[in-house]
Write a protein that holds these residues in place. Structure first.
Motif, PDB file in Angstrom:
ATOM      1  N   HIS A 126       0.866  -1.173   0.000  1.00  0.00           N
ATOM      2  CA  HIS A 126       0.000   0.000   0.000  1.00  0.00           C
ATOM      3  C   HIS A 126       0.908   1.229   0.000  1.00  0.00           C
ATOM      4  O   HIS A 126       1.437   1.617   1.050  1.00  0.00           O
ATOM      5  CB  HIS A 126      -0.880   0.023   1.260  1.00  0.00           C
ATOM      6  CG  HIS A 126      -1.868  -1.093   1.334  1.00  0.00           C
ATOM      7  ND1 HIS A 126      -3.099  -1.039   0.718  1.00  0.00           N
ATOM      8  CD2 HIS A 126      -1.815  -2.290   1.961  1.00  0.00           C
ATOM      9  CE1 HIS A 126      -3.768  -2.152   0.982  1.00  0.00           C
ATOM     10  NE2 HIS A 126      -3.006  -2.935   1.721  1.00  0.00           N
ATOM     11  N   ALA A 127       1.113   1.843  -1.136  1.00  0.00           N
ATOM     12  CA  ALA A 127       2.045   2.970  -1.210  1.00  0.00           C
ATOM     13  C   ALA A 127       1.775   3.806  -2.445  1.00  0.00           C
ATOM     14  O   ALA A 127       1.302   3.300  -3.469  1.00  0.00           O
ATOM     15  CB  ALA A 127       3.487   2.464  -1.236  1.00  0.00           C
ATOM     16  N   SER A 128       2.095   5.088  -2.321  1.00  0.00           N
ATOM     17  CA  SER A 128       2.214   5.963  -3.480  1.00  0.00           C
ATOM     18  C   SER A 128       3.702   6.066  -3.803  1.00  0.00           C
ATOM     19  O   SER A 128       4.546   5.879  -2.920  1.00  0.00           O
ATOM     20  CB  SER A 128       1.660   7.361  -3.177  1.00  0.00           C
ATOM     21  OG  SER A 128       0.285   7.302  -2.880  1.00  0.00           O
ATOM     22  N   ALA A 129       4.022   6.366  -5.053  1.00  0.00           N
ATOM     23  CA  ALA A 129       5.431   6.481  -5.423  1.00  0.00           C
ATOM     24  C   ALA A 129       5.594   7.449  -6.589  1.00  0.00           C
ATOM     25  O   ALA A 129       4.710   7.565  -7.443  1.00  0.00           O
ATOM     26  CB  ALA A 129       6.016   5.119  -5.784  1.00  0.00           C
ATOM     27  N   LEU A 130       6.735   8.131  -6.599  1.00  0.00           N
ATOM     28  CA  LEU A 130       7.071   9.054  -7.666  1.00  0.00           C
ATOM     29  C   LEU A 130       8.509   8.828  -8.092  1.00  0.00           C
ATOM     30  O   LEU A 130       9.314   8.248  -7.345  1.00  0.00           O
ATOM     31  CB  LEU A 130       6.905  10.510  -7.217  1.00  0.00           C
ATOM     32  CG  LEU A 130       5.485  10.915  -6.806  1.00  0.00           C
ATOM     33  CD1 LEU A 130       5.344  10.877  -5.297  1.00  0.00           C
ATOM     34  CD2 LEU A 130       5.136  12.294  -7.342  1.00  0.00           C
ATOM     35  N   ALA A 131       8.828   9.286  -9.290  1.00  0.00           N
ATOM     36  CA  ALA A 131      10.210   9.260  -9.772  1.00  0.00           C
ATOM     37  C   ALA A 131      10.837  10.611  -9.439  1.00  0.00           C
ATOM     38  O   ALA A 131      10.403  11.647  -9.953  1.00  0.00           O
ATOM     39  CB  ALA A 131      10.245   8.999 -11.270  1.00  0.00           C
ATOM     40  N   ILE A 132      11.826  10.595  -8.558  1.00  0.00           N
ATOM     41  CA  ILE A 132      12.473  11.824  -8.105  1.00  0.00           C
ATOM     42  C   ILE A 132      13.985  11.664  -8.226  1.00  0.00           C
ATOM     43  O   ILE A 132      14.556  10.692  -7.714  1.00  0.00           O
ATOM     44  CB  ILE A 132      12.097  12.154  -6.647  1.00  0.00           C
ATOM     45  CG1 ILE A 132      10.571  12.302  -6.507  1.00  0.00           C
ATOM     46  CG2 ILE A 132      12.794  13.417  -6.171  1.00  0.00           C
ATOM     47  CD1 ILE A 132      10.112  12.587  -5.083  1.00  0.00           C
ATOM     48  N   GLN A 133      14.610  12.590  -8.914  1.00  0.00           N
ATOM     49  CA  GLN A 133      16.065  12.591  -9.078  1.00  0.00           C
ATOM     50  C   GLN A 133      16.586  11.249  -9.599  1.00  0.00           C
ATOM     51  O   GLN A 133      17.583  10.718  -9.108  1.00  0.00           O
ATOM     52  CB  GLN A 133      16.749  12.963  -7.754  1.00  0.00           C
ATOM     53  CG  GLN A 133      16.454  14.379  -7.290  1.00  0.00           C
ATOM     54  CD  GLN A 133      17.204  14.748  -6.016  1.00  0.00           C
ATOM     55  OE1 GLN A 133      17.748  13.892  -5.327  1.00  0.00           O
ATOM     56  NE2 GLN A 133      17.211  16.026  -5.693  1.00  0.00           N
ATOM     57  N   GLY A 134      15.897  10.699 -10.568  1.00  0.00           N
ATOM     58  CA  GLY A 134      16.375   9.494 -11.222  1.00  0.00           C
ATOM     59  C   GLY A 134      16.050   8.192 -10.541  1.00  0.00           C
ATOM     60  O   GLY A 134      16.457   7.121 -11.017  1.00  0.00           O
ATOM     61  N   GLY A 135      15.315   8.226  -9.435  1.00  0.00           N
ATOM     62  CA  GLY A 135      14.942   6.998  -8.743  1.00  0.00           C
ATOM     63  C   GLY A 135      13.534   7.089  -8.205  1.00  0.00           C
ATOM     64  O   GLY A 135      12.891   8.146  -8.253  1.00  0.00           O
TER      65      GLY A 135
END
Length: 270
Positions: free
Chosen positions: A78-87
């Motif tokens: 159960h998580a949200s996720a984004l691509a930040i600074q290449g990861g």
């Protein structure tokens, strides 16, 4: 026959009741639908008469599919996720902790969204990849008003929640490719008087990851053994943090600054 286990809503009422039957698991969402999840990955839906298609599709995508993936020895949380600074950067927390609000704000700041909920992790050699999920996001009315343009058109409503759904790739940058997981932040209750961010010990991280995992069969010993090793490896990576901050929209820029600073320190230490 007693249920295998059940998920409950914040008020204690049942949300999903799981039974293990011959050759499949039945996930019953009272008043909405039964989903029969077969061990080979097939899923059958038996809706309550009158339940609309958007509700059934949303239940499948956000509740049933992640649970079904756990039967295929895949790690889903159960998580949200984004691509930040290449990861990839993941945000985990109980319902109502603000995962979607934070993810939407960060995406509006230019960090591409990977998933609003249902984060699947996949091992690729020594790299742990976060996989992109469906490009949609769900927001309460206050977050919708604060974070999205007034012209943003919601997707068809879902009957069991007043959260509005939006097609994210029409409003936010969206990451279509997997990204290596760089950090995971477990959201606190919002009692902090300022932005507070601290690393979790391996033991704390282990307990936190377990708490937010999708697991359909919580009694199968092979499943639990495999899941224990997956989570133990995650906890040992040293990428897990506790994040808390006042739940006010004017604080979100400070949260972004703290996250970027933490990621820079983490990258420099590797």
């Amino acid at each position: 026959m007693p249920p295998l286990h059940q998920w409950t809503l914040p008020d204690g009422s049942p949300w999903c009741v799981v039974h293990k039957l011959a050759g499949h698991y039945r996930m019953r969402f009272p008043g909405l639908a039964d989903y029969h999840v077969h061990v080979d990955g097939r899923v059958d839906c038996h809706p309550v008469p009158g339940v609309d298609a958007p509700t059934l599709q949303h239940l499948f995508a956000n509740q049933v599919a992640p649970a079904a993936l756990s039967l295929q020895q895949r790690a889903v949380f159960h998580a949200s996720a984004l691509a930040i600074q290449g990861g990839a950067v993941a945000f985990l927390g109980e319902s109502g902790r603000g995962k979607s609000t934070l993810a939407t704000f960060l995406a509006r700041c230019g960090h591409p969204l990977l998933t609003d909920d249902g984060l699947e992790l996949q091992q690729a050699g020594d790299t742990l990849l976060a996989l992109p999920n469906q490009p949609s996001i769900r927001l309460w009315e206050d977050s919708r008003t604060a974070l999205l343009p007034a012209t943003a058109a919601p997707l068809p409503a879902v009957s069991y929640t007043t959260k509005a759904r939006f097609h994210a790739d029409r409003l936010l940058p969206f990451a279509n490719a997997p990204a290596p997981l760089r950090a995971a932040f477990f959201l606190g209750e919002g009692h902090a008087d300022t932005v507070r961010l601290e690393p979790l010990s391996a033991q704390q991280a282990h307990l936190a990851w377990v708490k937010h995992a999708f697991l359909l069969d919580v009694h199968d010993q092979d499943t639990l053994r495999r899941h224990f090793h997956q989570v133990a490896a995650l906890a040992q990576r040293g990428i897990s943090y506790r994040l808390d901050y006042p739940r006010r929209y004017d604080v979100l820029p400070q949260v972004e600054a703290a996250l970027l600073q933490c990621l820079s320190r983490h990258h420099a230490s590797q």
